[in-house]
Design a protein around this motif. Structure first.
Motif, short mmCIF file in Angstrom:
data_model
loop_
_atom_site.label_atom_id
_atom_site.label_comp_id
_atom_site.label_asym_id
_atom_site.label_seq_id
_atom_site.Cartn_x
_atom_site.Cartn_y
_atom_site.Cartn_z
N HIS A 1 54.12 22.26 -57.89
CA HIS A 1 54.18 21.17 -57.19
C HIS A 1 53.67 21.18 -55.84
N VAL A 2 53.77 22.41 -55.00
CA VAL A 2 53.13 22.60 -53.90
C VAL A 2 51.59 22.47 -53.93
N GLN A 3 51.26 23.10 -55.02
CA GLN A 3 49.70 23.11 -55.36
C GLN A 3 49.04 21.77 -55.38
N LYS A 4 50.12 21.00 -55.99
CA LYS A 4 49.42 19.58 -56.57
C LYS A 4 49.41 18.80 -55.27
N ILE A 5 50.25 19.11 -54.37
CA ILE A 5 50.13 18.18 -53.02
C ILE A 5 48.85 18.73 -52.31
N MET B 1 55.49 29.43 -50.50
CA MET B 1 56.35 30.02 -51.19
C MET B 1 57.04 31.37 -50.53
N ARG B 2 55.87 32.24 -50.03
CA ARG B 2 56.41 33.47 -49.53
C ARG B 2 57.06 33.06 -48.42
N TYR C 1 65.62 30.53 -54.39
CA TYR C 1 64.71 31.45 -53.95
C TYR C 1 65.10 32.79 -54.12
N THR C 2 66.44 32.90 -54.14
CA THR C 2 66.87 34.38 -54.12
C THR C 2 67.29 34.81 -55.52
N LYS C 3 67.60 33.88 -56.35
CA LYS C 3 68.29 34.14 -57.56
C LYS C 3 67.43 34.43 -58.55
#
Ligand SMILES: [Zn+2]
Length: 682
Positions: free
Chosen positions: A208-212, A231-232, A191-193
């Motif tokens: 992926h999250v959207q798909k779920i 994500m946020r 998340y940080t790189k």
């Protein structure tokens, strides 16, 4: 703290793991010798690349099966174990065993998992009560008890993790603890790189999250918005999380505070009702790590509307259960976590996953049948004897150290003598009597087994520590040292050919399994383990001067491994791998000493064109023969505390003059270091 490179944690086990080939269960474990000449590549000069010399043939003959993210001697043995366990489970499933017996539980768990039609028909229905509870959330205040309820079936981890743990200051006692968590990607660094690859991975994760969410019935627009929210929120949790290197510092893992202080640290989270819901035995002190993470949760609770929390929980609930749901969820879980992130080409066959889930959920029930078939009393006695010899070698080694004071040596010996050896399987099997396993309810079985495990874990708070407990199941092909227990643990699964081979000479056995035992033993004295004393308490037993000399020695190892490349241009993060690198080196030095001692009255003869010393080192190298997908190496570079296999061999032998002697290497060859450059910790 683990030996194997492919199975770094039980959690990861669900995602990666091994196997391919036979579609019928095996009646016995197949035999392959612990030193196999065919696995070598003798066209390579051992003094130039010893790993390739020992494993070149194996690498050529063992391409990665399409359903695997890596393929190794350890992984292959685990696959053999799964095929063998499959036979035990199929037999159990057909046996009509009496209700509540161990055989009924493992047989029905497996049968319910294999019943894909029933799983498909149920879809997400079994999760509906939890989804409804999330939908009914009214305010942030109600969040805490709901999280406690959902954590019960999710292994104690959702948003953060909680449970019992050994008191770092009094290893005889269990206390309560909460720790960071709450992320969907394998590490906070994702998340940080800011590099291009990390950005690409985040983009895929969002999809992926959207798909779920779409699978749960959201429109693509809503699903996309929801994915952004998840994500946020995860990104802010990641930013407040400790890195893996920081987490290797046991002092950063210790923060015992009063319950009232936790309530002050994060007052927006209703701790009172959270702990009420957990039904914890009464307690006053809790270990909170890291405080900044819980502060972040606190500010998020004020900043994020309740709708966003619902979104976050809905995703994590379903994402966590995806492997056990209907085909569309299983597929999405595979596509992101195994295929995209780690490079697998195909999903593992259903039976293989079902054997793994049975091992993961009812491991000490399945393990009983396993050890009865593969772990004889003779095998136990001979591996115990080898363990004893490795410990004797460590004792000699400590006595002989020229840089350590007598005072610190005395403490080191006290620690060595307190180590408990656990070989094969637990003396007392876990009693799953209260877990209801139904033949027609796979997800329910998974949940009830999880609740049982959660309850068992929480009930320990305030109680004395059970030192007989195991952290791995008997068929596991791995081993570990636990610094607070101060014990070394070798499941029956890691003491099988080709790792431990009763049919072959001592040399490769000591090189391989002797090295594994030495590896775990050395963890008691690596940069992390050495901060714990003989009782397993976080307490310094070193003089300042000795500690400084020790750190100069570990720095030598760290500088050495920092030069090695994992994949593309990514170097080993040698601060993350230091404990394992020190254990690899120390373990092999101990194994060599123990082997020499064990065979001092024998006349050792060459065999298969190799001298006894050469057989020791080739036996050592062949535990690590492996092929790896570049995607998986990338994940490992961020998450795996072990160095890649080739450096776990080549990085060790360059520090052992016994090696260059065995192969008559010359001074200017890559596997030979000048004496002043050789790293030696123990
Ligand atoms: Zn280890």
């Amino acid at each position: 703290m683990f030996k194997a490179f492919s199975l770094c944690s039980l959690l990861l086990l669900a995602l990666m793991c091994n196997a391919q080939k036979p579609s019928v269960p095996e009646a016995a474990l197949p035999y392959s010798p612990s030193l196999d000449i065919k696995s070598m590549d003798k066209s390579v000069d051992p003094c130039t690349d010893f790993y390739q010399y020992s494993c070149g043939g194996w690498k050529k003959n063992n391409p990665i099966p399409p359903d695997q993210v890596s393929w190794s001697v350890y992984g292959k043995l685990y696959q053999d174990n799964l095929s063998f366990l499959r036979g035990i489970l199929e037999e159990a499933a057909l046996s009509k065993a009496s209700a509540g017996s161990v055989t009924q539980k493992i047989g029905d768990f497996y049968a319910a998992c294999m019943d894909e039609a029933a799983v498909e028909k149920r879809g997400t229905t079994p999760l509906q009560p939890d989804l409804d509870a999330i939908a009914q959330l009214k305010s942030a205040h109600d969040l805490a008890p709901l999280i406690a309820r959902l954590q019960a079936t999710l292994g104690g981890s959702l948003l953060f993790s909680s449970g019992s743990r050994q008191d770092p200051d009094n290893s005889d006692q269990q206390i309560a603890g909460v720790n960071q968590g709450g992320l969907g990607l394998p590490d906070r660094d994702y998340y940080t790189k800011d590099d291009a690859k990390s950005k690409e991975i985040r983009e895929h994760y969002l999809q992926h999250v959207q798909k779920i969410f779409e699978l749960l019935g959201d429109t693509p627009e809503t699903a996309k918005k929801n994915a952004d929210t998840v994500m946020r929120m995860e990104t802010s949790l990641a930013t407040a999380s400790l890195t893996r290197v920081e987490r290797r510092d046991p002092y950063k893992q210790k923060n015992k505070i009063k319950l009232a202080d936790l309530e002050q640290l994060a007052p927006n989270f209703n701790w009172h009702s959270y702990f009420d819901e957990l039904k914890l035995p009464p307690f006053q002190i809790i270990n909170v790590v890291p405080p900044a993470f819980f502060k972040e949760i606190n500010s998020k609770l004020a900043a994020e509307p309740i709708e966003n929390w619902k979104t976050y929980l809905r995703f994590h609930l379903v994402d966590g259960y995806s492997p056990y749901l209907s085909a569309a969820f299983v597929q999405e879980n595979f596509d992101f976590y195994s295929k995209y992130l780690r490079g697998a080409r195909e999903q593992q066959p259903r039976w293989r996953r079902c054997v793994r889930y049975t091992d993961g959920n009812l491991g000490e029930a399945l393990g009983q049948a396993y050890v009865a078939k593969v772990f004889s009393p003779e095998l136990k006695a001979s591996t115990q004897e080898m363990t004893k010899r490795i410990e004797d070698a460590m004792e000699q080694r400590i006595h002989g150290l020229d840089w350590m004071s007598a005072e610190t040596k005395q403490q080191a010996l006290a620690k060595l003598h307190s180590i408990r050896n656990k070989v094969g399987y637990p003396d007392q099997w876990r009693d799953y009597g209260s877990v209801l396993i139904a033949r027609n309810d796979f997800l329910g079985n998974v949940q009830r087994a999880a609740v049982f495990e959660r309850r068992r874990n929480l009930n320990k708070v305030g109680k004395p520590v059970d030192r007989g407990e195991w952290g791995m199941t008997p068929p596991t092909v791995n081993a570990y040292y636990n610094p607070q227990m101060n014990d070394i643990n070798f499941p029956a699964g890691v003491l099988q050919p080709p790792l431990y081979d009763a049919k072959i000479d001592d040399a490769p056995n000591y090189g391989d399994t002797g090295g594994t035992i030495g590896h775990e033993l050395t963890h008691a004295f690596d940069d992390e383990g050495s901060k714990f004393d003989a009782k397993g308490n976080l307490s310094n037993w070193w003089t300042a001067e000795d500690r400084q000399k020790f750190e100069e020695r570990t720095q030598c190892v760290s500088d050495q491994y920092a030069q090695y490349i994992v994949v593309d241009d990514i170097h080993i993060n040698s601060k993350l791998t230091l404990g394992e690198d020190v254990a690899d080196l120390g373990g092999e030095i101990l194994a060599y000493m123990a082997w020499k001692d064990a065979t001092k009255h024998k006349s050792l003869q060459p065999a298969e064109g190799l001298t006894p010393e050469q057989r020791f080192f080739v036996g050592f190298a062949q535990w690590a023969c492996a092929n790896e997908r570049p995607e998986n190496l990338r994940v490992n570079a961020l998450t795996d505390p072990h160095s890649p296999p080739e450096y776990r061999i080549n990085g060790v032998v360059v520090n052992m003059p016994e090696f260059s002697q065995a192969f008559s290497c010359k001074k200017d060859q890559p596997m030979v270091k000048a004496p002043e450059k050789v790293c030696k910790v123990w």
